[in-house]
Write an enzyme that holds these catalytic residues in place. Structure first.
Site, PDB file in Angstrom:
ATOM      1  CG  ASN A  84       7.643-100.684  -8.998  1.00 13.53           C
ATOM      2  OD1 ASN A  84       7.698-100.156 -10.112  1.00 13.53           O
ATOM      3  ND2 ASN A  84       6.615-101.431  -8.626  1.00 13.53           N
ATOM      4  CD  GLU A 144       4.670 -98.575  -9.093  1.00 12.25           C
ATOM      5  OE1 GLU A 144       3.630 -99.201  -8.799  1.00 12.25           O
ATOM      6  OE2 GLU A 144       5.426 -98.058  -8.235  1.00 12.25           O
ATOM      7  CG  ASP A 181       1.545-102.789   0.796  1.00 12.84           C
ATOM      8  OD1 ASP A 181       1.384-101.800   0.060  1.00 12.84           O
ATOM      9  OD2 ASP A 181       0.932-103.857   0.657  1.00 12.84           O
TER      10      ASP A 181
END
Length: 323
Positions: free
Chosen positions: A205, A208, A274
């Site tokens: 993301n 990150e 996920d």
């Protein structure tokens, strides 16, 4: 991407199987009502109504894969604790997920307990321990990977830093995938992205990604520039930066493409990452190109963020989403 292409995709994936290696997490949702403030401290008092147990982490990735019609195998650690028993019972009900458990007596399966009232999350309580693979267990996992990976074209590393994916094991798996021309997709949690050198694609993301390159971004051009530097340095084929309500950016060595968010309203982002990597793996594994696979994943993510909890997208929901 059109409906015809998606319908054709779904007709091709029922016999496909994807391998997911990563950390299982038990997601627990305690739902109730709040009608007063505690006299003991200025906090709400939750009157519990229901408790729901769901697959989190690599389990949620696998569930997203199977909800779209593919099969999934999952490599993960379990221990002797109650959460390990609970998650193994949940997985028994998932007929299209084949678990391969590696038991470690000192391992405590991570849990995330969310306390919710009227769709508002009041508090999250995490329970886990620090666990490091020993050489014997690491070799056991890798040897089974080599034995089983002949059945797969696509491997997903769902790295939540909870124990199964040691630095050495990540390196060995990615190297083996490259040598044998397998797609290897990584949801990264380590700040040092060199750990994933050679992966087909990583899906950080924006936070990150910003931490990894030690820069704050003001616009898409800056994200793309830093992404292309990393691709050249670490030999990724693609980087997909997910940006919550701003969609996602697919970056390759010389190109990029921005994918706007498809959700009408962002309701709950739990497990959305996920969904992205799981549905993207389904698209690639079925033979779609990377751009179409990311668009497919974008539709799936747009569906799950409109739901509550660690949700999945179905075939019919994706088809109805495409104009």
């Amino acid at each position: 991407m059109n409906k015809g292409k998606i319908i054709k995709l779904f007709s091709n994936i029922s016999n496909r199987e994807i391998l997911c290696i990563g950390d299982l997490i038990l997601d627990i949702f305690v739902e109730g009502s709040v009608n007063r403030i505690s006299p003991e401290a200025p906090v709400p008092v939750l009157l519990k109504n229901t408790i729901n147990y769901q697959l989190g982490g690599a389990g949620n990735v696998s569930r997203n894969i199977t909800s779209l019609g593919s099969k999934a195998s999952i490599f993960s650690l379990i221990g002797n604790d109650e959460s390990s028993y609970k998650i193994s019972q949940i997985l028994k009900k998932e007929k299209k997920i084949k678990p391969y458990f590696f038991k470690a007596n000192k391992y405590k399966l991570p849990t995330k307990i969310r306390y919710v009232s009227k769709s508002n999350q009041l508090l999250r309580v995490d329970d886990e321990n620090n666990f490091a693979l020993n050489n014997k267990l690491e070799d056991k996992i890798f040897n089974l990977f080599i034995k089983r990976c002949k059945s797969f074209k696509t491997v997903v590393l769902s790295n939540y830093k909870k124990g199964i994916l040691s630095l050495k094991l990540i390196n060995k798996i990615i190297s083996y995938c490259n040598e044998n021309k397998l797609n290897v997709l990584v949801d990264p949690k380590y700040k040092d992205f060199s750990i994933y050198k050679g992966a087909t694609l990583i899906t950080p993301n924006q936070r990150e990604f910003s931490n990894a390159v030690n820069k704050e971004f003001k616009n898409i051009a800056q994200i793309v520039r830093e992404g292309q530097k990393l691709i050249k340095k670490l030999k990724f084929t693609y980087i997909l930066v997910t940006r919550s309500e701003e969609g996602m950016i697919l970056i390759s060595e010389n190109k990029f493409k921005n994918f706007p968010v498809t959700a009408q309203e962002v309701y709950d982002v739990t497990g959305a990452g996920d969904t992205v990597i799981g549905s993207l793996a389904v698209g690639l594994d079925a033979g779609m190109n990377m751009n179409d696979s990311v668009q497919f994943a974008n539709y799936a993510a747009g569906i799950v963020v409109e739901k509550r909890g660690t949700a999945v997208a179905s075939k019919s929901e994706i088809i109805s989403k495409i104009k």
